[in-house]
Design a protein around this motif. Structure first.
Motif, PDB file in Angstrom:
ATOM      1  N   CYS A 171     -12.269  10.983   4.407  1.00 44.97           N
ATOM      2  CA  CYS A 171     -12.892   9.771   4.925  1.00 44.97           C
ATOM      3  C   CYS A 171     -14.328  10.027   5.348  1.00 44.97           C
ATOM      4  N   PRO A 172     -15.271   9.325   4.747  1.00 43.55           N
ATOM      5  CA  PRO A 172     -16.651   9.446   5.220  1.00 43.55           C
ATOM      6  C   PRO A 172     -16.774   8.885   6.633  1.00 43.55           C
ATOM      7  N   LYS A 173     -17.635   9.490   7.408  1.00 42.61           N
ATOM      8  CA  LYS A 173     -17.852   9.030   8.786  1.00 42.61           C
ATOM      9  C   LYS A 173     -18.279   7.562   8.789  1.00 42.61           C
ATOM     10  N   TYR A 174     -17.912   6.876   9.833  1.00 41.93           N
ATOM     11  CA  TYR A 174     -18.256   5.460  10.060  1.00 41.93           C
ATOM     12  C   TYR A 174     -17.542   4.523   9.097  1.00 41.93           C
ATOM     13  N   TRP A 175     -16.592   5.048   8.324  1.00 42.16           N
ATOM     14  CA  TRP A 175     -15.860   4.179   7.405  1.00 42.16           C
ATOM     15  C   TRP A 175     -14.571   3.774   8.125  1.00 42.16           C
ATOM     16  N   ASP A 176     -14.741   2.962   9.167  1.00 44.57           N
ATOM     17  CA  ASP A 176     -13.640   2.700  10.095  1.00 44.57           C
ATOM     18  C   ASP A 176     -12.357   2.173   9.461  1.00 44.57           C
ATOM     19  N   PRO A 177     -12.433   1.232   8.518  1.00 46.83           N
ATOM     20  CA  PRO A 177     -11.156   0.741   7.978  1.00 46.83           C
ATOM     21  C   PRO A 177     -10.325   1.854   7.351  1.00 46.83           C
ATOM     22  N   HIS A 178     -10.982   2.856   6.777  1.00 50.42           N
ATOM     23  CA  HIS A 178     -10.227   3.956   6.182  1.00 50.42           C
ATOM     24  C   HIS A 178      -9.682   4.886   7.257  1.00 50.42           C
ATOM     25  N   ILE A 179     -10.555   5.283   8.166  1.00 49.32           N
ATOM     26  CA  ILE A 179     -10.123   6.300   9.130  1.00 49.32           C
ATOM     27  C   ILE A 179      -9.029   5.739  10.042  1.00 49.32           C
ATOM     28  N   LEU A 180      -9.049   4.429  10.280  1.00 54.62           N
ATOM     29  CA  LEU A 180      -8.010   3.888  11.157  1.00 54.62           C
ATOM     30  C   LEU A 180      -6.666   3.723  10.458  1.00 54.62           C
ATOM     31  N   LEU A 181      -6.651   3.972   9.167  1.00 60.66           N
ATOM     32  CA  LEU A 181      -5.359   4.038   8.485  1.00 60.66           C
ATOM     33  C   LEU A 181      -4.727   5.419   8.650  1.00 60.66           C
ATOM     34  N   TRP A 182      -5.546   6.363   9.105  1.00 57.61           N
ATOM     35  CA  TRP A 182      -5.094   7.756   9.188  1.00 57.61           C
ATOM     36  C   TRP A 182      -3.805   7.912  10.002  1.00 57.61           C
ATOM     37  N   PRO A 183      -3.697   7.289  11.201  1.00 59.84           N
ATOM     38  CA  PRO A 183      -2.433   7.469  11.937  1.00 59.84           C
ATOM     39  C   PRO A 183      -1.224   6.996  11.125  1.00 59.84           C
ATOM     40  N   ALA A 184      -1.401   5.928  10.369  1.00 60.32           N
ATOM     41  CA  ALA A 184      -0.293   5.413   9.556  1.00 60.32           C
ATOM     42  C   ALA A 184       0.002   6.345   8.385  1.00 60.32           C
ATOM     43  N   VAL A 185      -1.047   6.864   7.781  1.00 65.31           N
ATOM     44  CA  VAL A 185      -0.869   7.786   6.650  1.00 65.31           C
ATOM     45  C   VAL A 185      -0.045   8.986   7.100  1.00 65.31           C
ATOM     46  N   ARG A 186      -0.427   9.515   8.245  1.00 67.68           N
ATOM     47  CA  ARG A 186       0.260  10.709   8.741  1.00 67.68           C
ATOM     48  C   ARG A 186       1.744  10.425   8.987  1.00 67.68           C
ATOM     49  N   LEU A 187       2.012   9.295   9.680  1.00 62.45           N
ATOM     50  CA  LEU A 187       3.407   8.954   9.976  1.00 62.45           C
ATOM     51  C   LEU A 187       4.203   8.759   8.691  1.00 62.45           C
TER      52      LEU A 187
ATOM     53  N   ARG B 244       0.838  -1.205   0.000  1.00 66.10           N
ATOM     54  CA  ARG B 244       0.000   0.000   0.000  1.00 66.10           C
ATOM     55  C   ARG B 244       0.873   1.255   0.000  1.00 66.10           C
ATOM     56  N   TRP B 245       1.901   1.235   0.852  1.00 71.75           N
ATOM     57  CA  TRP B 245       2.674   2.445   1.067  1.00 71.75           C
ATOM     58  C   TRP B 245       3.585   2.743  -0.108  1.00 71.75           C
ATOM     59  N   GLY B 246       4.048   1.682  -0.763  1.00 69.54           N
ATOM     60  CA  GLY B 246       4.852   1.889  -1.960  1.00 69.54           C
ATOM     61  C   GLY B 246       4.059   2.698  -2.972  1.00 69.54           C
ATOM     62  N   PHE B 247       2.792   2.328  -3.144  1.00 66.50           N
ATOM     63  CA  PHE B 247       1.933   2.993  -4.116  1.00 66.50           C
ATOM     64  C   PHE B 247       1.687   4.448  -3.724  1.00 66.50           C
ATOM     65  N   VAL B 248       1.311   4.652  -2.467  1.00 65.87           N
ATOM     66  CA  VAL B 248       0.950   6.006  -2.017  1.00 65.87           C
ATOM     67  C   VAL B 248       2.173   6.933  -2.093  1.00 65.87           C
ATOM     68  N   VAL B 249       3.288   6.446  -1.571  1.00 66.23           N
ATOM     69  CA  VAL B 249       4.497   7.277  -1.543  1.00 66.23           C
ATOM     70  C   VAL B 249       4.983   7.556  -2.966  1.00 66.23           C
ATOM     71  N   ASP B 250       4.895   6.547  -3.809  1.00 61.29           N
ATOM     72  CA  ASP B 250       5.331   6.729  -5.198  1.00 61.29           C
ATOM     73  C   ASP B 250       4.479   7.793  -5.903  1.00 61.29           C
TER      74      ASP B 250
ATOM     75  N   LEU C 282       3.605   9.710   5.513  1.00 61.85           N
ATOM     76  CA  LEU C 282       3.782  10.860   4.617  1.00 61.85           C
ATOM     77  C   LEU C 282       4.644  11.945   5.263  1.00 61.85           C
ATOM     78  N   GLU C 283       4.431  12.156   6.541  1.00 65.08           N
ATOM     79  CA  GLU C 283       5.211  13.214   7.192  1.00 65.08           C
ATOM     80  C   GLU C 283       6.681  12.814   7.288  1.00 65.08           C
ATOM     81  N   ALA C 284       6.932  11.490   7.300  1.00 68.02           N
ATOM     82  CA  ALA C 284       8.336  11.021   7.312  1.00 68.02           C
ATOM     83  C   ALA C 284       9.052  11.412   6.023  1.00 68.02           C
ATOM     84  N   ILE C 285       8.307  11.611   4.944  1.00 63.65           N
ATOM     85  CA  ILE C 285       8.967  12.038   3.706  1.00 63.65           C
ATOM     86  C   ILE C 285       8.699  13.524   3.424  1.00 63.65           C
TER      87      ILE C 285
END
Lengths: 385, 362
Positions: free
Chosen positions: B308-324, B288-294, B326-329
């Motif tokens: 993220c639409p509300k109640y779409w838990d699988p997406h919103i719970l990726l948010w902490p990982a997305v932040r880490l 997943r991250w290879g694609f997003v970062v690329d 993307l901000e790392a780059i």
């Protein structure tokens, strides 16, 4: 030995390895229905983020921890276990303070689709291996292809645990660990049978809190022993008066409530059964250990079809001689909620009064305004209290 | 997305085919449905409808799924002959759970795609075989290898032209805004594929890659999320002094990049495609991250907005990982939690404006 003493042993055995300095023994963070027997047989200690969130909520820490998560972007509609747990990850809140650092993360989707993404974010924070075990949610039981798929993944869990712990899996040890899970589950099942007796004396909270060992320490002697002692105690307990109405609680407890459920304020009548405590009755009967594990974890309560959930409610209504049903529609769990309409319909056909109220398992902010209590009062009114 | 336009387009073409099959997710084998002479159409929300009381799904299911399901339940998608329901999230699984009672007259086929794990190829193939058998029996159709090859050609052509148009966004000039590009991709999920191919190819031929608005004074953004058919939200984002140069959306690049179907397009080819595709949150993989970062790096994104639409838990719970991640780059992030059927995005516009102010001046 009393069950209180046995429970102390459980608590020590669960938290002991988790309090060791990092690097002492490998620790896996696992979801509630992970195949922990494999990990235990390979010497890994297991830590349960969801259970930790429930404990934090029960200790009144939920609001504060949720507030930390909200400030970092997890809005109030996200699973409350995840929000509370991130309060612990991000700010070290919670009774343990700093959490035991994971060496491995094992996620499963046999309870909800939220866990894998939650665990993937944890992996990003801790930089350790993650294995997500996929348990396809079949509507009509497990097909041979599904069983094989699960079996292969369980082998994958062995491989990744070996990489982390350096230990091999001894099949005899695994069989013994599974046997211990089976002993615990069988004893718990017998306790629930006792509970169905008309004059059984036992509070809902006692039963719900008694789940802690089978959630966090399946596959250990301490866990099996606790339930055997508890059964013996409960079987000796003097019987009380028969009560009416007899109410069934459907769904998750509300961990932040002192009684874990909304207790009816009536002179007579009480909640005598709940569906939640049944989720931890496992069928480990299979002669083949691997097939048994696949069946147990492939067919967890939350991974079953709504038709099965309806059948289970019917069975409980009959077994516990239920007069009415309270349905806790938990905002944090879509898997339970999807069967609620069907359950309501079936209860109506059976002539069993029921009410549904919206709440949450761990976030007390969804419990304001007294609407849940109003639903319970309405139900009791229907019953003529 | 205008629902009446979609209904009209499908009503026009359905009589010439065996039927219309609605579906969710990028993992459903569209080409096979097409080869059966069925019209595969992506189910999207109908904002003008508003899911309300009376839906069989609780209010804490995401409004996108509730909206689509309420539309089916109330007969607003009457052109559908069948629906394929994957196990993408708990809200969709909830739809599967209530289907038999809610809409007994429309055929529903479950499709349980695996996560990418040991044994997942075999499991994907087993699910595909199950789906094929059920649809073949109900619609009395068994596509020939030639029909499948033709379907693969049509779909692969569609993906390649989308990829070429997407690549034009790498430059310093703007061939089209992010909302326009997502609209281009989404249109192909609704229109007959040949018609869409023709439109895209005309667009490609007619556009001068060296023309377009110069992007010198706009922030380059990437957006990430599930299906985003609220193009007005993307318009709001772009109206604040930014341009969306790439995305990781279900109805964006995740639909067409790395998603070609190889020949011969047998069951294994579909499974291999599943293994290559950019993934949704319900498929756990470090790829997943290879694609997003690329995407973020290649398109020189200065910031990422996670929708993220509300109640779409699988997406919103990726948010902490997305932040880490993307901000790392060095790419700042913003999360926008929305309701699918929200009437106005002015609050989100303010958040975007504030976010853009935190980015380095262009």
């Amino acid at each position: 030995m009393s069950s209180h003493r046995a429970l102390r042993d459980v608590v020590d055995q669960y938290y002991g390895p988790l309090r060791q300095p990092a690097g002492t023994a490998p620790v896996a963070w696992v979801s509630a229905f992970a195949p922990v027997e494999i990990l235990r047989a390979m010497g890994l200690a297991c830590f349960y983020p969801e259970s930790y969130a429930a404990t934090c909520s029960a200790r009144g820490l939920g609001r504060e921890m949720i507030s930390v998560s909200s400030q970092r972007g997890l809005g109030r509609d996200v699973c409350s276990y995840a929000r509370i747990f991130y309060g612990a990850v991000w700010d070290g809140l919670g009774p343990l303070g700093s959490l035991p650092r994971p060496d491995l993360l094992i996620a499963t989707n046999n309870q909800c689709g939220t866990i894998p993404a939650w665990w993937e974010s944890l992996q990003e924070s801790y930089g350790v291996p993650l294995f997500t075990v996929d348990y396809p949610r079949e509507q009509e039981g497990l097909t041979p292809e599904t069983l094989e798929y699960i079996r292969l993944q369980h082998r994958g869990v062995v491989d990744i645990a070996r990489q982390v712990s350096g230990a091999d899996l001894d099949p005899d040890v695994l069989a013994r660990v599974v046997g211990l899970s089976r002993r615990a589950s069988d004893a718990w099942s017998r306790i629930l049978e006792l509970r169905a007796r008309p004059r059984f004396q036992g509070e809902v909270r006692t039963m719900i809190d008694a789940l802690f060992p089978i959630v966090v320490l399946r596959g250990t002697e301490a866990c099996a022993h606790y339930y055997e002692v508890l059964y013996a105690e409960m079987a000796r307990k003097p019987e009380g008066d028969a009560v009416r109405p007899r109410i069934l609680w459907y769904g998750y407890p509300c961990w932040f409530l002192p009684g874990r459920v909304i207790l009816p304020r009536v002179k007579r009548g009480r909640i005598v059964a709940d569906t939640y405590t049944r989720w931890w009755v496992f069928d480990f009967q299979s002669a083949d250990v691997w097939e048994g594990l696949s069946r147990v974890y492939g067919l967890t309560y939350l991974n079953r079809s709504p038709a099965e959930k309806v059948r289970e409610v019917e069975a409980l209504v009959s077994e516990y001689d239920i007069d009415a049903v309270l349905i806790h529609s938990n905002r944090s769990c879509k898997r339970v909620a999807s069967a609620e309409n069907l359950v309501l319909q079936r209860l109506e056909n059976l002539g069993i009064p029921s009410v549904r109220f919206e709440g949450d398992m761990a976030d007390p902010t969804w419990h304001g305004g007294g609407s849940a209590e109003a639903c319970v009062s309405a139900l009791l009114e229907i019953l003529g209290n | 997305m205008d629902a009446s336009y979609r209904a009209e387009a499908l009503e026009k073409t359905r009589d010439a085919h065996r039927g219309v099959v609605g579906f969710f997710s990028n993992y459903v084998p569209e080409e096979w449905l097409y080869a059966c002479d069925l019209i595969p159409t992506r189910l999207l929300g109908l904002q003008e409808h508003r899911c309300g009381d009376g839906s069989s799904l609780p209010g804490f299911y995401c409004s996108y799924v509730r909206d689509v399901y309420a539309s089916i339940e109330q007969g607003l998608l009457g052109y559908l002959d069948a629906v394929v329901l994957p196990n993408t999230c708990d809200s969709l699984q909830g739809v599967r759970d209530v289907w038999a009672v809610g809409v007994p007259d429309t055929r529903m086929y479950p499709f349980l795609h695996p996560v990418r794990q040991a044994g997942s190829r075999e499991f994907y193939v087993a699910q595909l075989v199950r789906l094929r058998k059920a649809i073949s029996a109900d619609f009395r159709v068994d596509p020939s290898p030639a029909a499948l090859a033709r379907a693969a050609e049509v779909y692969n052509r569609n993906r390649s032209v989308l990829a070429r148009l997407h690549a034009r966004r790498l430059g310093k000039r703007l061939p089209f805004g992010g909302a326009d590009f997502v609209a281009l991709v989404t249109a192909g999920m609704i229109l007959p594929k040949e018609e869409h191919n023709q439109m895209l190819e005309e667009l490609e031929r007619g556009q001068d890659p060296s023309a377009g608005e110069l992007l010198a004074d706009k922030h380059r953004l990437m957006i990430m999320g599930p299906v985003c058919d609220r193009l007005d939200l993307l318009d709001v984002i772009e109206s604040k002094g930014a341009v969306i140069v790439t995305d990781a959306l279900t109805n964006g690049t995740r639909y067409f990049l790395y998603a070609d179907l190889e020949l011969p397009c047998d069951d294994v080819a579909f499974a291999r495609r599943f293994e290559r595709q950019a993934v949704s949150p319900t498929v756990t993989t470090p790829e997943r991250w290879g694609f997003v970062v690329d995407q973020a790096r290649s398109f020189r994104a200065e910031g990422l907005i996670f929708i993220c639409p509300k109640y779409w838990d699988p997406h919103i719970l990726l948010w902490p990982a997305v932040r880490l991640r993307l901000e790392a780059i060095g790419i700042p992030t913003l999360v926008l939690e929305i309701e699918h059927n929200q009437s106005d995005f002015s609050r989100e516009g303010n958040l975007v404006e504030a976010f853009l102010e935190t980015l380095q001046p262009v």
